[in-house]
Design a protein around this motif. Structure first.
Motif, mmCIF file in Angstrom:
data_model
loop_
_atom_site.group_PDB
_atom_site.id
_atom_site.type_symbol
_atom_site.label_atom_id
_atom_site.label_comp_id
_atom_site.label_asym_id
_atom_site.label_seq_id
_atom_site.Cartn_x
_atom_site.Cartn_y
_atom_site.Cartn_z
ATOM 1 N N LYS A 110 -54.006 19.369 5.743
ATOM 2 C CA LYS A 110 -52.514 19.402 4.854
ATOM 3 C C LYS A 110 -51.720 18.646 5.574
ATOM 4 O O LYS A 110 -51.887 17.814 6.637
ATOM 5 N N VAL A 111 -50.394 18.271 4.815
ATOM 6 C CA VAL A 111 -49.366 17.544 5.364
ATOM 7 C C VAL A 111 -48.057 18.331 4.897
ATOM 8 O O VAL A 111 -47.763 18.917 3.924
ATOM 9 N N ASN A 112 -47.388 18.343 6.077
ATOM 10 C CA ASN A 112 -46.080 19.059 6.026
ATOM 11 C C ASN A 112 -44.971 18.235 6.465
ATOM 12 O O ASN A 112 -45.156 17.272 7.225
ATOM 13 N N GLN A 113 -43.884 18.452 5.599
ATOM 14 C CA GLN A 113 -42.425 17.563 6.053
ATOM 15 C C GLN A 113 -41.709 18.507 6.813
ATOM 16 O O GLN A 113 -41.471 19.551 6.802
ATOM 17 N N LEU A 114 -41.442 17.838 7.889
ATOM 18 C CA LEU A 114 -40.555 18.441 8.947
ATOM 19 C C LEU A 114 -39.247 18.578 8.662
ATOM 20 O O LEU A 114 -38.791 17.823 7.844
ATOM 21 N N ARG A 115 -38.471 19.591 9.155
ATOM 22 C CA ARG A 115 -37.181 19.729 8.510
ATOM 23 C C ARG A 115 -36.293 20.143 9.832
ATOM 24 O O ARG A 115 -36.773 20.539 11.017
ATOM 25 N N GLN A 116 -34.812 20.158 9.770
ATOM 26 C CA GLN A 116 -34.141 20.608 10.909
ATOM 27 C C GLN A 116 -34.051 21.869 10.812
ATOM 28 O O GLN A 116 -34.189 22.556 10.044
#
Length: 359
Positions: free
Chosen positions: A123-129
């Motif tokens: 899987k691929v996740n986009q990191l967030r503040q």
């Protein structure tokens, strides 16, 4: 050159972890009154070679093979006992962070591109503040531990962008969403459920507060771990595990760049530095007892004429007189409700000096 060294270090570390023999993680059993009898039954009747080690309110159960893990967990389930399993490190995915791509990049496009490069992407996740939840131009990629997984650190472009890949550093403690304790995940947890909001004996998704129509119907917020008035996920909880902040010998690459001494110093160097710090602290403590003498006795006489010279000379002479007074003793006496009149008389007598002898 430095980036290449970081990539090589990460790849070598991963290769070492993949190839070296590893121990089977223990099964963590919630302690029961007669667990010694249970342990004997596991070894003699179930024919599972199992050793135990007490750990607070839990007991760690160690076995030798994955097959014995399956047999033991099945038996514990049949006995309706509370336990959880720690995931085997070799079964965990390799986590990396990809930098250099725009924050509008689609995660599915990254996944497809990496698969074309022969990587097995889970899987691929986009990191967030954390606070604003604003998406960042950072993407966390989970890769299966295939023979070519080390090659991921050599990827320098993706989707027509210059990209860099670094090892993902987890800066938080894994918390179970089912029982609210730490160091394991909900899919391997067989402990009784507790709500993250109200500490009730139900899973968080079934909390009554979600369906409450008014504030009066909502249950009070309560921590399932310490009983405080906060959620169980609150990092300020007194029971929340503290991350190890000790600097290891050798340190990380970033530590060596920021501070070449820290992290690379020898044990003897650190001992000498600690001894030096303690000596300086002792000297400072002794110096504080003579602060008046140091303040007034070291005042230089300026090479000028006029009022300022006379003032400074007066202060220096006054300091020589004031050092005769034991101010720490008077302060302690004042703290102990000593008579202010006695203290004033003591100061006057010290300043006046002894009476002249009678003729």
């Amino acid at each position: 050159m430095e980036t290449e060294n970081v990539e090589n270090n990460a790849a070598n570390e991963l290769s070492t972890n993949v190839n070296k023999p590893h121990k089977i993680p223990p099964i963590i059993l919630r302690r029961i009154a007669d667990y010694q009898i249970l342990l004997k039954r596991i070894n003699t009747i179930q024919k599972i070679k199992c050793l135990a080690k007490e750990s607070g309110e839990f007991v760690k159960l160690f076995v030798d093979t994955p097959e014995e893990v399956l047999k033991l967990t099945k038996y514990l389930e049949e006995q309706q006992l509370e336990f959880y399993c720690v995931a085997d490190r070799t079964a965990r995915p390799v986590k990396v962070v990809m930098r250099g791509l725009g924050k509008e990049t689609n995660t599915e496009d990254i996944k497809t591109e990496l698969k074309e490069l022969k990587f097995e992407v889970e899987k691929v996740n986009q990191l967030r503040q954390i606070k604003t939840k604003e998406p960042l131009p950072l993407f966390q990629v989970h890769l299966a531990r295939t023979p070519n997984v080390n090659e991921i650190y050599k990827v320098d472009n993706l989707l027509y962008h210059i990209a860099t890949v670094v090892k993902y550093e987890n800066k938080s403690v894994r918390q179970c969403f089912k029982c609210q304790t730490w160091q394991h995940s909900a899919d391997k947890c067989h402990l009784k459920p507790k709500c993250v909001v109200c500490a009730g004996a139900h899973e968080s998704k079934n909390c009554p507060n979600k369906t409450a129509t008014s504030e009066e119907q909502k249950l009070p917020v309560k921590c399932a771990n310490c009983g405080g008035q906060h959620t169980a996920s609150y990092k300020g909880c007194p029971k929340y595990p503290k991350m190890d902040s000790k600097v290891k010998v050798g340190g990380t690459y970033a530590d060596r760049v920021r501070n070449p001494i820290r992290g690379t110093e020898s044990t003897n160097q650190r001992i000498i530095m600690n001894q030096k710090s303690r000596t300086e602290a002792t000297e400072n403590k002794q110096g504080n007892n003579q602060s008046w003498a140091g303040l007034f006795g070291s005042v230089p006489t300026p090479p000028i004429e006029g009022g300022w010279k006379n003032i400074i000379e007066f202060i220096a002479e006054l300091g020589k007189v004031l050092v005769k007074i034991d101010f720490p003793a008077l302060t302690e006496k004042l703290k102990n409700n000593g008579s202010i009149v006695d203290i004033i008389f003591t100061i006057v007598e010290k300043l006046r000096g002894p009476f002249p002898a009678a003729k």
